[in-house]
Design a protein around this motif. Structure first.
Motif, PDB file in Angstrom:
ATOM      1  N   TYR A 179     -23.090  -4.667  11.431  1.00  5.29           N
ATOM      2  CA  TYR A 179     -21.945  -3.793  11.692  1.00  5.29           C
ATOM      3  C   TYR A 179     -21.693  -2.853  10.518  1.00  5.29           C
ATOM      4  CZ  TYR A 179     -20.687  -6.478  15.833  1.00  5.29           C
ATOM      5  OH  TYR A 179     -20.691  -7.065  17.068  1.00  5.29           O
ATOM      6  N   LEU A 180     -21.452  -1.588  10.843  1.00  4.26           N
ATOM      7  CA  LEU A 180     -21.123  -0.573   9.855  1.00  4.26           C
ATOM      8  C   LEU A 180     -19.616  -0.518   9.634  1.00  4.26           C
ATOM      9  CD1 LEU A 180     -23.468   2.243  11.202  1.00  4.26           C
ATOM     10  CD2 LEU A 180     -23.853   0.848   9.150  1.00  4.26           C
ATOM     11  N   GLU A 181     -19.224   0.133   8.548  1.00  2.32           N
ATOM     12  CA  GLU A 181     -17.805   0.253   8.230  1.00  2.32           C
ATOM     13  C   GLU A 181     -17.014   0.936   9.336  1.00  2.32           C
ATOM     14  OE1 GLU A 181     -19.775  -0.470   4.302  1.00  2.32           O
ATOM     15  OE2 GLU A 181     -20.266   0.675   6.111  1.00  2.32           O
ATOM     16  N   ALA A 182     -17.646   1.883  10.030  1.00  2.00           N
ATOM     17  CA  ALA A 182     -16.934   2.662  11.048  1.00  2.00           C
ATOM     18  C   ALA A 182     -16.924   2.003  12.423  1.00  2.00           C
ATOM     19  CB  ALA A 182     -17.562   4.053  11.158  1.00  2.00           C
ATOM     20  N   ASP A 183     -17.645   0.915  12.592  1.00  2.00           N
ATOM     21  CA  ASP A 183     -17.676   0.254  13.902  1.00  2.00           C
ATOM     22  C   ASP A 183     -16.316  -0.367  14.221  1.00  2.00           C
ATOM     23  OD1 ASP A 183     -20.307   0.812  14.585  1.00  2.00           O
ATOM     24  OD2 ASP A 183     -21.078  -0.920  13.481  1.00  2.00           O
ATOM     25  N   PRO A 184     -15.828  -0.190  15.440  1.00  2.00           N
ATOM     26  CA  PRO A 184     -14.544  -0.796  15.808  1.00  2.00           C
ATOM     27  C   PRO A 184     -14.654  -2.314  15.849  1.00  2.00           C
ATOM     28  CG  PRO A 184     -15.597   0.175  17.733  1.00  2.00           C
ATOM     29  CD  PRO A 184     -16.408   0.593  16.557  1.00  2.00           C
ATOM     30  N   ALA A 185     -13.586  -2.989  15.433  1.00  2.00           N
ATOM     31  CA  ALA A 185     -13.559  -4.448  15.469  1.00  2.00           C
ATOM     32  C   ALA A 185     -13.728  -4.938  16.906  1.00  2.00           C
ATOM     33  CB  ALA A 185     -12.248  -4.958  14.889  1.00  2.00           C
ATOM     34  N   ASN A 186     -14.420  -6.054  17.061  1.00  2.00           N
ATOM     35  CA  ASN A 186     -14.624  -6.592  18.410  1.00  2.00           C
ATOM     36  C   ASN A 186     -14.340  -8.091  18.489  1.00  2.00           C
ATOM     37  OD1 ASN A 186     -16.818  -7.677  17.101  1.00  2.00           O
ATOM     38  ND2 ASN A 186     -18.317  -7.111  18.663  1.00  2.00           N
ATOM     39  N   PHE A 187     -13.727  -8.643  17.422  1.00  2.00           N
ATOM     40  CA  PHE A 187     -13.399 -10.070  17.436  1.00  2.00           C
ATOM     41  C   PHE A 187     -11.905 -10.283  17.242  1.00  2.00           C
ATOM     42  CE2 PHE A 187     -12.629 -14.101  15.175  1.00  2.00           C
ATOM     43  CZ  PHE A 187     -13.115 -14.992  16.127  1.00  2.00           C
TER      44      PHE A 187
ATOM     45  N   THR B  50       0.835  -1.207   0.000  1.00  2.00           N
ATOM     46  CA  THR B  50       0.000   0.000   0.000  1.00  2.00           C
ATOM     47  C   THR B  50       0.868   1.255   0.000  1.00  2.00           C
ATOM     48  OG1 THR B  50      -1.722  -1.191   1.223  1.00  2.00           O
ATOM     49  CG2 THR B  50      -1.860   1.203   1.204  1.00  2.00           C
ATOM     50  N   ASP B  51       1.920   1.239   0.803  1.00  2.00           N
ATOM     51  CA  ASP B  51       2.810   2.394   0.896  1.00  2.00           C
ATOM     52  C   ASP B  51       3.565   2.629  -0.412  1.00  2.00           C
ATOM     53  OD1 ASP B  51       4.110   4.489   2.596  1.00  2.00           O
ATOM     54  OD2 ASP B  51       5.906   3.299   2.168  1.00  2.00           O
ATOM     55  N   CYS B  52       4.052   1.555  -1.024  1.00  2.00           N
ATOM     56  CA  CYS B  52       4.756   1.693  -2.302  1.00  2.00           C
ATOM     57  C   CYS B  52       3.820   2.268  -3.370  1.00  2.00           C
ATOM     58  CB  CYS B  52       5.308   0.345  -2.747  1.00  2.00           C
ATOM     59  SG  CYS B  52       6.695  -0.276  -1.762  1.00  2.00           S
ATOM     60  N   CYS B  53       2.574   1.813  -3.380  1.00  2.00           N
ATOM     61  CA  CYS B  53       1.603   2.355  -4.330  1.00  2.00           C
ATOM     62  C   CYS B  53       1.350   3.838  -4.050  1.00  2.00           C
ATOM     63  CB  CYS B  53       0.292   1.575  -4.249  1.00  2.00           C
ATOM     64  SG  CYS B  53       0.367  -0.084  -4.929  1.00  2.00           S
ATOM     65  N   PHE B  54       1.249   4.177  -2.771  1.00  2.00           N
ATOM     66  CA  PHE B  54       1.027   5.570  -2.385  1.00  2.00           C
ATOM     67  C   PHE B  54       2.154   6.463  -2.914  1.00  2.00           C
ATOM     68  CE2 PHE B  54       1.897   9.015   0.644  1.00  2.00           C
ATOM     69  CZ  PHE B  54       0.686   9.718   0.598  1.00  2.00           C
ATOM     70  N   LEU B  55       3.383   6.023  -2.774  1.00  2.00           N
ATOM     71  CA  LEU B  55       4.534   6.820  -3.211  1.00  2.00           C
ATOM     72  C   LEU B  55       4.555   7.018  -4.721  1.00  2.00           C
ATOM     73  CD1 LEU B  55       7.317   5.328  -0.907  1.00  2.00           C
ATOM     74  CD2 LEU B  55       6.179   7.546  -0.680  1.00  2.00           C
ATOM     75  N   ARG B  56       3.934   6.100  -5.442  1.00  2.00           N
ATOM     76  CA  ARG B  56       3.910   6.180  -6.903  1.00  2.00           C
ATOM     77  C   ARG B  56       2.550   6.653  -7.435  1.00  2.00           C
ATOM     78  NH1 ARG B  56       8.262   3.464  -9.453  1.00  2.00           N
ATOM     79  NH2 ARG B  56       6.987   3.418 -11.342  1.00  2.00           N
ATOM     80  N   ASN B  57       1.683   7.111  -6.524  1.00  2.00           N
ATOM     81  CA  ASN B  57       0.361   7.625  -6.910  1.00  2.00           C
ATOM     82  C   ASN B  57      -0.455   6.570  -7.654  1.00  2.00           C
ATOM     83  OD1 ASN B  57      -1.607   9.663  -6.928  1.00  2.00           O
ATOM     84  ND2 ASN B  57      -1.024  10.326  -8.981  1.00  2.00           N
ATOM     85  N   ILE B  58      -0.446   5.348  -7.130  1.00  2.00           N
ATOM     86  CA  ILE B  58      -1.188   4.231  -7.703  1.00  2.00           C
ATOM     87  C   ILE B  58      -2.350   3.886  -6.774  1.00  2.00           C
ATOM     88  CG2 ILE B  58      -1.082   1.794  -8.362  1.00  2.00           C
ATOM     89  CD1 ILE B  58       1.961   2.236  -8.830  1.00  2.00           C
TER      90      ILE B  58
ATOM     91  N   MET C 170      -4.267   0.983   7.451  1.00  2.00           N
ATOM     92  CA  MET C 170      -4.423   1.252   6.022  1.00  2.00           C
ATOM     93  C   MET C 170      -5.352   2.419   5.733  1.00  2.00           C
ATOM     94  SD  MET C 170      -4.440  -2.309   3.905  1.00  2.00           S
ATOM     95  CE  MET C 170      -5.822  -3.010   4.809  1.00  2.00           C
ATOM     96  N   THR C 171      -6.291   2.676   6.629  1.00  2.00           N
ATOM     97  CA  THR C 171      -7.225   3.780   6.389  1.00  2.00           C
ATOM     98  C   THR C 171      -6.517   5.132   6.360  1.00  2.00           C
ATOM     99  OG1 THR C 171      -7.737   3.912   8.761  1.00  2.00           O
ATOM    100  CG2 THR C 171      -9.176   2.542   7.397  1.00  2.00           C
ATOM    101  N   THR C 172      -5.284   5.182   6.830  1.00  2.00           N
ATOM    102  CA  THR C 172      -4.497   6.415   6.757  1.00  2.00           C
ATOM    103  C   THR C 172      -4.174   6.783   5.318  1.00  2.00           C
ATOM    104  OG1 THR C 172      -3.483   5.881   8.896  1.00  2.00           O
ATOM    105  CG2 THR C 172      -2.353   7.514   7.537  1.00  2.00           C
ATOM    106  N   TYR C 173      -4.055   5.796   4.458  1.00  2.00           N
ATOM    107  CA  TYR C 173      -3.604   6.022   3.086  1.00  2.00           C
ATOM    108  C   TYR C 173      -4.741   6.514   2.196  1.00  2.00           C
ATOM    109  CZ  TYR C 173       0.904   3.915   4.114  1.00  2.00           C
ATOM    110  OH  TYR C 173       2.146   3.666   4.627  1.00  2.00           O
ATOM    111  N   SER C 174      -4.499   7.615   1.522  1.00  2.00           N
ATOM    112  CA  SER C 174      -5.525   8.239   0.694  1.00  2.00           C
ATOM    113  C   SER C 174      -5.722   7.537  -0.642  1.00  2.00           C
ATOM    114  CB  SER C 174      -5.159   9.709   0.437  1.00  2.00           C
ATOM    115  OG  SER C 174      -3.899   9.802  -0.224  1.00  2.00           O
ATOM    116  N   ASN C 175      -4.872   6.563  -0.958  1.00  2.00           N
ATOM    117  CA  ASN C 175      -4.970   5.838  -2.229  1.00  2.00           C
ATOM    118  C   ASN C 175      -5.602   4.463  -2.064  1.00  2.00           C
ATOM    119  OD1 ASN C 175      -2.674   4.908  -0.737  1.00  2.00           O
ATOM    120  ND2 ASN C 175      -1.929   3.871  -2.573  1.00  2.00           N
TER     121      ASN C 175
END
Length: 303
Positions: free
Chosen positions: A132-140, A100-108, A156-161
């Motif tokens: 469960y919604l997307e924003a619900d914290p994991a509980n398992f 994910t990070d490598c893709c981010f650096l290359r705008n992929i 991974m949610t930190t990455y904008s790509n």
């Protein structure tokens, strides 16, 4: 609006898809779909945790979109992860983040085929109740596999790509060994608990639409609703294997033969359903989707 300096509007750059984990089950279905759509697609088996190799592969293929289907799920099941934790971290945490990070650096744009097995039914989310919604914290965290998946998703949610698609108990139109139906049809006994499922025939085209549009963030990537193991096997018997029989046992009995716990939950797929309508696509509910899946199996002569 950008122009080419001569003939007016500049065409959008060609989309080039690179599927990571290219020899896998889901990856094979994605490749076939993209080829049917006449898209430019390549696959790779480069290890995600090897940064130099990942960067070299991105440079070689020069994709606009990476579809990450790689990772450790364990063979024959997630119990394997309990005894191979370092390998699980290397692949599912370090590797996924590195790619994910490598893709981010290359705008992929990077689509990660993740899991929804990070939740369990509780008082607020009982069987038949609120999903469960997307924003619900994991509980398992009852399995090491699920524990690592929930942690890496949060990062991974930190990455904008990054687009994160949460699959659950995926099913294909055949009896591939990785398909949920194949697995439970071979068990001596099954629990009978409603769960969200991902019918690949219906939802993988949606993944391509989302990736192509540049969507990011998390989607619960399951057909609407929940279906129990007994309901699945009843439909399987009706359409595919008329003489099939099975027995049930309790979660407590199941736990005695498993090394790790299993996630049971329903995910709310309203976000996916709403977004697909922007493309003119209606996502079928899980019962309808299963019925049609088994009818296709029957028509194909699969037994």
């Amino acid at each position: 609006m950008a122009t080419d300096g001569a003939n007016g509007v500049k065409e959008a750059p060609e989309k080039i898809y690179l599927i990571w984990g290219g020899e896998g089950w889901v990856a094979g279905h994605l490749k076939e779909l993209l080829q049917q759509q006449k898209q430019k697609v390549s696959t790779t088996t480069v290890r995600m945790e090897n940064r130099e190799s990942v960067m070299a592969e991105l440079e070689r293929v020069k994709p606009t979109h990476v579809l990450n289907c790689a990772g450790c799920t364990g063979r024959p099941n997630v119990d394997w992860c309990e005894d191979n934790k370092e390998q699980v971290i290397r692949s599912n945490v370090i590797g996924t983040l590195n790619l994910t990070d490598c893709c981010f650096l290359r705008n992929i744009h990077c689509t990660v085929f993740a899991t929804g097995c990070i939740y369990a039914y509780d008082q607020r989310h009982p069987p038949g109740g609120e999903g469960y919604l997307e924003a619900d914290p994991a509980n398992f965290g009852g399995s090491y596999y699920s524990a690592t998946k929930s942690k890496v998703e949060e990062l991974m949610t930190t990455y904008s790509n990054c687009l994160i698609l949460r699959l659950r108990m995926p099913v294909s139109d055949d009896l591939h060994p990785r398909s949920f139906v194949t697995k439970i049809s071979k068990y001596n006994r099954v629990v009978n608990i409603p769960n969200s499922n991902t019918i690949l025939h219906d939802l993988l085209p949606c993944a391509i639409l989302l990736a192509s549009a540049g969507d990011t963030g998390i989607y619960n990537f399951t057909n609407p609703g929940a279906i129990s193991h007994n309901e699945v096997l009843t439909l399987f018997k009706k359409h595919v294997r008329p003489h099939f029989e099975w027995q049930n046992f309790s979660e407590e009995e199941q736990s005695k033969i498993l090394k790790a716990g299993r996630s049971n939950c329903e995910l709310n797929s309203d976000k996916l359903v709403k977004r697909m309508r922007d493309f003119g696509v209606e996502v079928k509910d899980v019962h309808t989707s299963y019925d049609e899946c088994f009818q296709r199996m029957k028509a194909a002569g699969i037994k």
